[in-house]
Design a protein around this motif. Structure first.
Motif, PDB file in Angstrom:
ATOM      1  N   LEU A   1       0.837  -1.203   0.000  1.00 46.37           N
ATOM      2  CA  LEU A   1       0.000   0.000   0.000  1.00 46.37           C
ATOM      3  C   LEU A   1       0.868   1.249   0.000  1.00 46.37           C
ATOM      4  O   LEU A   1       0.609   2.210  -0.747  1.00 46.37           O
ATOM      5  N   ALA A   2       1.914   1.265   0.832  1.00 42.58           N
ATOM      6  CA  ALA A   2       2.811   2.424   0.874  1.00 42.58           C
ATOM      7  C   ALA A   2       3.510   2.614  -0.462  1.00 42.58           C
ATOM      8  O   ALA A   2       3.624   3.746  -0.961  1.00 42.58           O
ATOM      9  N   ALA A   3       3.980   1.515  -1.054  1.00 46.92           N
ATOM     10  CA  ALA A   3       4.667   1.604  -2.346  1.00 46.92           C
ATOM     11  C   ALA A   3       3.724   2.112  -3.428  1.00 46.92           C
ATOM     12  O   ALA A   3       4.098   2.963  -4.253  1.00 46.92           O
ATOM     13  N   TYR A   4       2.490   1.598  -3.434  1.00 51.88           N
ATOM     14  CA  TYR A   4       1.509   2.042  -4.427  1.00 51.88           C
ATOM     15  C   TYR A   4       1.201   3.523  -4.253  1.00 51.88           C
ATOM     16  O   TYR A   4       1.109   4.275  -5.231  1.00 51.88           O
ATOM     17  N   ASP A   5       1.021   3.957  -3.001  1.00 56.75           N
ATOM     18  CA  ASP A   5       0.694   5.354  -2.750  1.00 56.75           C
ATOM     19  C   ASP A   5       1.844   6.270  -3.150  1.00 56.75           C
ATOM     20  O   ASP A   5       1.621   7.337  -3.739  1.00 56.75           O
ATOM     21  N   LEU A   6       3.067   5.872  -2.842  1.00 57.96           N
ATOM     22  CA  LEU A   6       4.237   6.641  -3.281  1.00 57.96           C
ATOM     23  C   LEU A   6       4.271   6.742  -4.795  1.00 57.96           C
ATOM     24  O   LEU A   6       4.519   7.816  -5.367  1.00 57.96           O
ATOM     25  N   TYR A   7       4.034   5.638  -5.455  1.00 54.39           N
ATOM     26  CA  TYR A   7       4.058   5.613  -6.924  1.00 54.39           C
ATOM     27  C   TYR A   7       2.994   6.540  -7.500  1.00 54.39           C
ATOM     28  O   TYR A   7       3.282   7.359  -8.380  1.00 54.39           O
ATOM     29  N   ARG A   8       1.763   6.426  -6.995  1.00 55.48           N
ATOM     30  CA  ARG A   8       0.672   7.235  -7.530  1.00 55.48           C
ATOM     31  C   ARG A   8       0.842   8.720  -7.217  1.00 55.48           C
ATOM     32  O   ARG A   8       0.447   9.577  -8.010  1.00 55.48           O
ATOM     33  N   THR A   9       1.415   9.039  -6.084  1.00 54.48           N
ATOM     34  CA  THR A   9       1.512  10.433  -5.652  1.00 54.48           C
ATOM     35  C   THR A   9       2.740  11.139  -6.209  1.00 54.48           C
ATOM     36  O   THR A   9       2.662  12.304  -6.615  1.00 54.48           O
ATOM     37  N   VAL A  10       3.865  10.441  -6.257  1.00 53.18           N
ATOM     38  CA  VAL A  10       5.124  11.091  -6.625  1.00 53.18           C
ATOM     39  C   VAL A  10       5.475  10.876  -8.091  1.00 53.18           C
ATOM     40  O   VAL A  10       5.973  11.791  -8.757  1.00 53.18           O
ATOM     41  N   LEU A  11       5.199   9.699  -8.624  1.00 51.70           N
ATOM     42  CA  LEU A  11       5.704   9.347  -9.948  1.00 51.70           C
ATOM     43  C   LEU A  11       4.675   9.433 -11.066  1.00 51.70           C
ATOM     44  O   LEU A  11       5.058   9.494 -12.235  1.00 51.70           O
ATOM     45  N   VAL A  12       3.385   9.419 -10.736  1.00 46.36           N
ATOM     46  CA  VAL A  12       2.349   9.478 -11.774  1.00 46.36           C
ATOM     47  C   VAL A  12       1.814  10.905 -11.856  1.00 46.36           C
ATOM     48  O   VAL A  12       1.214  11.397 -10.895  1.00 46.36           O
ATOM     49  N   PRO A  13       2.027  11.603 -12.983  1.00 44.32           N
ATOM     50  CA  PRO A  13       1.674  13.021 -13.073  1.00 44.32           C
ATOM     51  C   PRO A  13       0.228  13.262 -13.473  1.00 44.32           C
ATOM     52  O   PRO A  13      -0.069  14.173 -14.218  1.00 44.32           O
ATOM     53  N   ARG A  14      -0.697  12.462 -12.984  1.00 43.84           N
ATOM     54  CA  ARG A  14      -2.104  12.656 -13.290  1.00 43.84           C
ATOM     55  C   ARG A  14      -2.961  12.144 -12.138  1.00 43.84           C
ATOM     56  O   ARG A  14      -2.610  11.174 -11.481  1.00 43.84           O
ATOM     57  N   GLY A  15      -4.073  12.792 -11.909  1.00 40.24           N
ATOM     58  CA  GLY A  15      -5.040  12.258 -10.965  1.00 40.24           C
ATOM     59  C   GLY A  15      -4.961  12.850  -9.582  1.00 40.24           C
ATOM     60  O   GLY A  15      -4.426  13.935  -9.360  1.00 40.24           O
ATOM     61  N   ARG A  16      -5.477  12.098  -8.609  1.00 37.95           N
ATOM     62  CA  ARG A  16      -5.641  12.599  -7.253  1.00 37.95           C
ATOM     63  C   ARG A  16      -4.523  12.191  -6.321  1.00 37.95           C
ATOM     64  O   ARG A  16      -4.573  12.496  -5.135  1.00 37.95           O
ATOM     65  N   GLY A  17      -3.549  11.440  -6.785  1.00 36.08           N
ATOM     66  CA  GLY A  17      -2.546  10.879  -5.895  1.00 36.08           C
ATOM     67  C   GLY A  17      -3.032   9.557  -5.350  1.00 36.08           C
ATOM     68  O   GLY A  17      -4.087   9.039  -5.726  1.00 36.08           O
ATOM     69  N   GLY A  18      -2.255   8.965  -4.450  1.00 29.14           N
ATOM     70  CA  GLY A  18      -2.609   7.678  -3.880  1.00 29.14           C
ATOM     71  C   GLY A  18      -3.725   7.780  -2.852  1.00 29.14           C
ATOM     72  O   GLY A  18      -4.034   8.864  -2.348  1.00 29.14           O
ATOM     73  N   PRO A  19      -4.325   6.650  -2.489  1.00 29.46           N
ATOM     74  CA  PRO A  19      -5.447   6.678  -1.535  1.00 29.46           C
ATOM     75  C   PRO A  19      -5.049   7.165  -0.148  1.00 29.46           C
ATOM     76  O   PRO A  19      -5.846   7.821   0.528  1.00 29.46           O
ATOM     77  N   VAL A  20      -3.846   6.832   0.295  1.00 33.60           N
ATOM     78  CA  VAL A  20      -3.405   7.293   1.615  1.00 33.60           C
ATOM     79  C   VAL A  20      -3.228   8.806   1.604  1.00 33.60           C
ATOM     80  O   VAL A  20      -3.686   9.516   2.517  1.00 33.60           O
ATOM     81  N   THR A  21      -2.563   9.323   0.587  1.00 31.70           N
ATOM     82  CA  THR A  21      -2.352  10.761   0.484  1.00 31.70           C
ATOM     83  C   THR A  21      -3.679  11.505   0.404  1.00 31.70           C
ATOM     84  O   THR A  21      -3.853  12.557   1.040  1.00 31.70           O
ATOM     85  N   ARG A  22      -4.621  10.974  -0.376  1.00 33.10           N
ATOM     86  CA  ARG A  22      -5.942  11.619  -0.459  1.00 33.10           C
ATOM     87  C   ARG A  22      -6.615  11.652   0.907  1.00 33.10           C
ATOM     88  O   ARG A  22      -7.224  12.656   1.299  1.00 33.10           O
ATOM     89  N   GLY A  23      -6.517  10.557   1.632  1.00 31.49           N
ATOM     90  CA  GLY A  23      -7.116  10.526   2.962  1.00 31.49           C
ATOM     91  C   GLY A  23      -6.482  11.525   3.907  1.00 31.49           C
ATOM     92  O   GLY A  23      -7.180  12.195   4.684  1.00 31.49           O
TER      93      GLY A  23
ATOM     94  N   PHE B   1       0.268  17.187 -11.272  1.00 34.80           N
ATOM     95  CA  PHE B   1       1.472  16.551 -10.757  1.00 34.80           C
ATOM     96  C   PHE B   1       1.422  16.441  -9.232  1.00 34.80           C
ATOM     97  O   PHE B   1       1.806  15.410  -8.666  1.00 34.80           O
ATOM     98  N   TYR B   2       0.980  17.501  -8.581  1.00 31.72           N
ATOM     99  CA  TYR B   2       1.007  17.562  -7.117  1.00 31.72           C
ATOM    100  C   TYR B   2      -0.362  18.002  -6.605  1.00 31.72           C
ATOM    101  O   TYR B   2      -0.582  19.186  -6.304  1.00 31.72           O
ATOM    102  N   PRO B   3      -1.317  17.078  -6.489  1.00 36.11           N
ATOM    103  CA  PRO B   3      -2.666  17.439  -6.033  1.00 36.11           C
ATOM    104  C   PRO B   3      -2.679  18.126  -4.668  1.00 36.11           C
ATOM    105  O   PRO B   3      -3.603  18.876  -4.363  1.00 36.11           O
ATOM    106  N   VAL B   4      -1.650  17.879  -3.855  1.00 39.08           N
ATOM    107  CA  VAL B   4      -1.608  18.492  -2.531  1.00 39.08           C
ATOM    108  C   VAL B   4      -1.552  20.014  -2.626  1.00 39.08           C
ATOM    109  O   VAL B   4      -1.913  20.716  -1.665  1.00 39.08           O
ATOM    110  N   LEU B   5      -1.155  20.570  -3.766  1.00 38.81           N
ATOM    111  CA  LEU B   5      -1.119  22.026  -3.935  1.00 38.81           C
ATOM    112  C   LEU B   5      -2.478  22.665  -3.670  1.00 38.81           C
ATOM    113  O   LEU B   5      -2.557  23.809  -3.216  1.00 38.81           O
ATOM    114  N   HIS B   6      -3.521  21.928  -3.974  1.00 41.93           N
ATOM    115  CA  HIS B   6      -4.864  22.488  -3.806  1.00 41.93           C
ATOM    116  C   HIS B   6      -5.124  22.884  -2.361  1.00 41.93           C
ATOM    117  O   HIS B   6      -5.925  23.785  -2.092  1.00 41.93           O
TER     118      HIS B   6
END
Length: 356
Positions: free
Chosen positions: A16-38, A212-217
């Protein structure tokens, strides 16, 4: 079976941590990983209930919280994998007795993850020696990605704020799109087109940065000039006014130019594509009622008066307003939702000439 359960749970947390890191840091589209969104939603849910000073901490806390969540998931996950092995496959060095509690497993996992390597607990089998090496590699990767992520987020934040401040200054520090157009339109269309293109490029960078960085919002500054809602209001209001109020050959040339179309599309893209990612789910926006349309009319009349005072010929009010209202209906409700979600007063976002 009792030993397998912690290992399965631990492996799931690491994945889960690896997936969230991948979705949040390395994938430049979307909402980021589920942990980061939470983490983002949780932090904002608490901070939004406070005042401006509290809300201003939401962005930094979401970054810190996300990084801490990744580290905690990895540490606990590897600890759960190691826990059943304490006293057998992982033992204390020398002749000391091996503690077998979960905190010992967490300690062992922590020094492997941070590559400290204190050596008071030692793997005794090939499998756990390889796991120790793997965890150290994961820890090094996590620390590197986390540091890169934090630096990149703040670099993107700086560029976002510089663009927002530059747009604010174009309006004479008023947040009024008509004030910007009053300074840009009296000159040759080519000069205005060049500045519209510059704004379009800035909006494109803003849009991509939030992908790239949904946390900017969640970086919510007290000054409305930095708000996404203000940026979208000024640019889309300017694009709507360009296509509705000015009259004459030069005005038609500018209104039909690629620069004006580019500004319109660049402003609509965040409205149509970022809003579903960040704003609470909503099936439809309310229809515009007559009282709101009256406020739009008052705003249009004031904007047209500002342009006329600057020497810009404008269409008859009814004809111009009909064009303006048609375009504003495409973006007004969503821009208001951006303002409401980030706890900004609409009158501060759309001041001074929007109405309502």
């Amino acid at each position: 079976m009792s030993e397998a359960l912690p290992r399965i749970a631990g492996g799931a947390l690491v994945l889960l941590a690896a997936y969230d890191l991948y979705r949040t840091v390395l994938v430049p589209r979307g909402r980021g990983g589920p942990v980061t969104r939470g983490v983002c939603r949780g932090v904002w849910g608490v901070a939004s209930r406070g005042g401006d000073r509290v809300r201003a901490q939401a962005g930094p806390l979401t970054v810190v919280g996300g990084v801490a969540a990744w580290g905690a998931l990895l540490a606990v996950g590897f600890a759960l994998v190691t826990w059943p092995a304490l006293g057998a496959e992982v033992t204390a060095s020398g002749d000391a007795a091996t503690p077998t509690g979960f905190l010992t497993a967490l300690y062992y996992s922590g020094f492997n993850l941070t590559t400290l390597g204190t050596g008071d607990l030692v793997p005794r089998t090939d499998a756990y020696r390889l796991l120790m090496i793997a965890e150290a590699g994961v820890g090094f990767t996590y620390l590197t990605l986390a540091l890169t992520y934090v630096m990149s987020v703040y670099d993107a934040l700086k560029r976002r704020n510089v663009f927002a401040l530059g747009l604010h200054q174009r309006t004479g520090d008023s947040g009024d799109a008509a004030a910007y157009l009053a300074g840009a339109l009296p000159g040759p269309p080519a000069a205005a087109s060049q500045d519209l293109t510059t704004l379009s490029e800035g909006l494109a960078r803003l849009y991509e940065a939030h992908h790239f960085y949904p946390v900017l919002h969640y970086f919510r500054l007290p000054e409305p000039r930095y708000a996404m809602a203000r940026v979208l209001f000024v640019t889309l209001d300017a694009a709507s006014l360009i296509r509705s109020a000015p009259d004459g050959p030069d005005a038609e040339t500018l209104a039909e130019s690629a620069a004006a179309e580019g500004l319109w599309r660049a402003g609509l893209r965040p409205v149509r594509e970022l809003a579903p990612l960040f704003l609470p789910d909503r099936t439809s926006d309310e229809a515009t009622d007559q009282s709101e349309r009256d406020l739009w009319r008052a705003h249009y009349d004031r904007s047209a008066a500002t342009l006329r005072a600057a020497g810009v010929a404008c269409r008859a009010d009814d004809a111009g307003f009909a064009r303006y209202a048609e375009r504003r209906a495409e973006w007004d409700a969503v821009v208001r939702r951006f303002a409401t979600f980030m706890a900004y007063d609409w009158n501060a976002i759309a001041a001074p000439a929007s109405g309502g």
